[in-house]
Design a protein around this motif. Structure first.
Motif, PDB file in Angstrom:
ATOM      1  N   CYS A   1       0.831  -1.209   0.000  1.00 20.93           N
ATOM      2  CA  CYS A   1       0.000   0.000   0.000  1.00 20.93           C
ATOM      3  C   CYS A   1       0.864   1.258   0.000  1.00 20.93           C
ATOM      4  CB  CYS A   1      -0.941   0.003   1.204  1.00 20.93           C
ATOM      5  SG  CYS A   1      -2.278  -1.192   1.070  1.00 20.93           S
TER       6      CYS A   1
ATOM      7  N   VAL B   1       2.166   1.739  -3.482  1.00 19.87           N
ATOM      8  CA  VAL B   1       1.108   2.221  -4.376  1.00 19.87           C
ATOM      9  C   VAL B   1       0.864   3.708  -4.141  1.00 19.87           C
ATOM     10  CG1 VAL B   1      -1.368   2.067  -4.905  1.00 19.87           C
ATOM     11  CG2 VAL B   1      -0.014  -0.026  -4.647  1.00 19.87           C
TER      12      VAL B   1
ATOM     13  N   GLN C   1      -1.430   2.623 -10.598  1.00 18.62           N
ATOM     14  CA  GLN C   1      -2.726   1.990 -10.747  1.00 18.62           C
ATOM     15  C   GLN C   1      -2.831   1.377 -12.138  1.00 18.62           C
ATOM     16  OE1 GLN C   1      -5.255   5.279  -9.700  1.00 18.62           O
ATOM     17  NE2 GLN C   1      -4.858   5.035  -7.533  1.00 18.62           N
TER      18      GLN C   1
ATOM     19  N   VAL D   1      -7.912  -3.341  -3.363  1.00 19.48           N
ATOM     20  CA  VAL D   1      -6.690  -2.608  -3.719  1.00 19.48           C
ATOM     21  C   VAL D   1      -6.030  -3.241  -4.936  1.00 19.48           C
ATOM     22  CG1 VAL D   1      -4.378  -1.957  -2.897  1.00 19.48           C
ATOM     23  CG2 VAL D   1      -6.344  -1.806  -1.352  1.00 19.48           C
ATOM     24  N   ILE D   2      -6.083  -4.556  -5.020  1.00 20.24           N
ATOM     25  CA  ILE D   2      -5.557  -5.270  -6.179  1.00 20.24           C
ATOM     26  C   ILE D   2      -6.648  -6.196  -6.704  1.00 20.24           C
ATOM     27  CG2 ILE D   2      -3.163  -5.161  -5.346  1.00 20.24           C
ATOM     28  CD1 ILE D   2      -3.379  -8.116  -4.554  1.00 20.24           C
TER      29      ILE D   2
ATOM     30  N   ILE E   1      -2.859  -3.616  -9.798  1.00 17.12           N
ATOM     31  CA  ILE E   1      -3.302  -2.556  -8.892  1.00 17.12           C
ATOM     32  C   ILE E   1      -4.622  -2.006  -9.426  1.00 17.12           C
ATOM     33  CG2 ILE E   1      -2.739  -0.313  -7.882  1.00 17.12           C
ATOM     34  CD1 ILE E   1      -0.873  -2.603  -6.989  1.00 17.12           C
ATOM     35  N   ALA E   2      -5.618  -1.914  -8.563  1.00 16.69           N
ATOM     36  CA  ALA E   2      -6.931  -1.404  -8.958  1.00 16.69           C
ATOM     37  C   ALA E   2      -6.837   0.084  -9.313  1.00 16.69           C
ATOM     38  CB  ALA E   2      -7.937  -1.604  -7.821  1.00 16.69           C
TER      39      ALA E   2
ATOM     40  N   ALA F   1      -7.183   2.270  -6.273  1.00 15.61           N
ATOM     41  CA  ALA F   1      -6.425   1.721  -5.145  1.00 15.61           C
ATOM     42  C   ALA F   1      -6.055   2.781  -4.116  1.00 15.61           C
ATOM     43  CB  ALA F   1      -5.169   1.017  -5.648  1.00 15.61           C
TER      44      ALA F   1
ATOM     45  N   ARG G   1      -8.989   3.673  -1.962  1.00 14.82           N
ATOM     46  CA  ARG G   1      -9.329   2.564  -1.062  1.00 14.82           C
ATOM     47  C   ARG G   1      -8.330   2.464   0.094  1.00 14.82           C
ATOM     48  NH1 ARG G   1     -13.057  -1.361  -2.771  1.00 14.82           N
ATOM     49  NH2 ARG G   1     -13.909  -0.930  -4.830  1.00 14.82           N
TER      50      ARG G   1
END
Length: 124
Positions: free
Chosen positions: A19, A22, A29, A62-63, A73-74, A77, A80
């Motif tokens: 996290c 990211v 993302q 998140v993923i 990765i969303a 992300a 979130r």
């Protein structure tokens, strides 16, 4: 990666590390992240531990997994992650903080003054 003892489970520490990365923009993302085995090898942990981290982040949105391709990765992300961390802060650290200021008899006005000074000095 150096793991902290007597705090969070290792899989949660790994999830926090992902996290953090990211939030710093690497990976971005929509990008693919290392496979479970690759990441386990990099961190020198058991692949099952990394899989638990990936499962946790997948459930949190998140993923996401594309079967046969890997984890990505969303797109939302960062939002979130912020929501998860805020909730954890409000339900954990913030409650302890409120308890402490209550016991110490610190008035809200003094707290606001200290916070305003902190922002002025640290966000120049």
């Amino acid at each position: 990666m150096i793991f902290k003892e007597n705090t969070k489970a290792i899989y949660l520490q790994i999830a926090d590390k992902i996290c953090d990365e990211v939030m710093m923009g690497n990976p971005r993302q929509g990008e693919r992240i290392p496979s479970v085995r690759e990441y386990a090898s990099t961190l020198q942990v058991n692949a099952n531990t990394v899989m638990r981290s990936y499962d946790y982040l997948d459930k949190a949105g998140v993923i996401f997994n594309r079967r046969g391709i890997g984890f990505f990765i969303a797109e939302d992300a960062c939002e979130r992650i912020l929501a998860m961390r805020r909730e954890a802060f409000f339900s954990g650290e913030m409650q302890e903080f409120f308890h402490s200021i209550h016991l110490l008899g610190i008035e809200p006005e003094k707290l606001m003054e200290l916070y305003t000074n902190y922002l002025r000095e640290n966000l120049k």
